[in-house]
Motif scaffolding. Sequence first.
Motif: not given
Length: 385
Positions: A96-109, A351-363
């Motif tokens: 998990p990496v936090v950048k610009n208010g987002r956390m990145y990683g598979r399953g984040a959202c 947001d579902i737009a970030q689900a299943h993506t190559k750089d999945e993240w959550i706000d």
Amino acid sequence: MNKPSRLLADLISIPSVNPVAVGFEDPKITGEERMAKYIADFARKCGADVSFRYEMPKRPTVVCRLTARGAKRTVAFGPHTDTVSVANMTIDPFQPVVKNGRMYGRGACDTKGSCAAMLWAFKRAADENLASKTKTNIIFIGLMGEESGNDGVVCYCKNEPRLDFVIVGEPTFPHVVYTHKGAFWFKVTTVGKSAHGSNPHLGDNAIHHMVEAADYLRGHYAPSLQKLRHPVLGHPTLNIGQIRGGAQVNIVPDHCEMYVDHRTLPKLQAHAQIARTIAGGLLRRKIRAKIETYRDCPPLGTNPKLALVQRFHGAALSVNRRSQLTGVAYFTDASIFARYGSPSIVFGPGDIAQAHTKDEWIDLSHLDPASEACYRFLASPGSRE
Ligand SMILES: [Zn+2]
């Protein structure tokens, strides 16, 4: 970092890739067991009763209960613990990496963010003894197998008592979803007779039959769907997603398969009737094709006026004034709960737009309010009625 986000970082670092959805097992990253055990430890520390339902080897659904003596109702949180594949990701999926208010990683959202938000609300409910105070059994269900056909929720519903209300975790923030489309997936098969490609009249071309079946679906059946309209979800849709047939260019093909994804509306369409309508349409046109259902996820059409739905939406509004009671096109575990008699809604950070993506993240700004909404729902005065 606040607490739900620390919890989310832990959950992202525990791989739980769905082995069926990705088509292979790699013991290092597939299966929900590690994730279920982490949730179990967390819930036991809160004082919850924990049990595992092993639907498949190494693939449990984890059930954590805060029970109240003389309980008047049972409410549950139901996010899923599995994720889609990590192939072709452009980030480290489990770091998990936090950048610009987002956390990145598979399953984040989808849906470890929901797991973290709901688990944190569950812990606060436990700390404040809300189950007893509100005479409500509070359950956290970490469902396995959502990404490959809702296996976890189906097994859960077949074996456990119905629930008074379920909040399924998916990234809908800040909205509360009470209705969504169903997914009726079916396979069309045509058969013929093979022959040498230089003598096609000696054979019977299965692909030609399939072209007719596809023409019927696109030219007749799909346009008829325009007559059906749901005030929130709009029209049903139909998508031919895959066709397989023939072995070689110079052989008349004797077999062809087509896979169709039909998204359906609550109350206006029954899946069994759809299959009969399509089979009848093909028959009338003398098109020799067989229809088989291979995924049947009903639409969700929970009554938005139900007291518990209203109460949950009130809690969501109290943390975000933009929150609406609304609908989405994708399907979720909620419609399975509802099919088995447990009224359900869908809610969670992201947001579902970030689900299943190559750089999945959550706000990350969604995480605390989503958790707070779940907590306020459990603590609200209405829960003391
Ligand atoms: Zn998903």
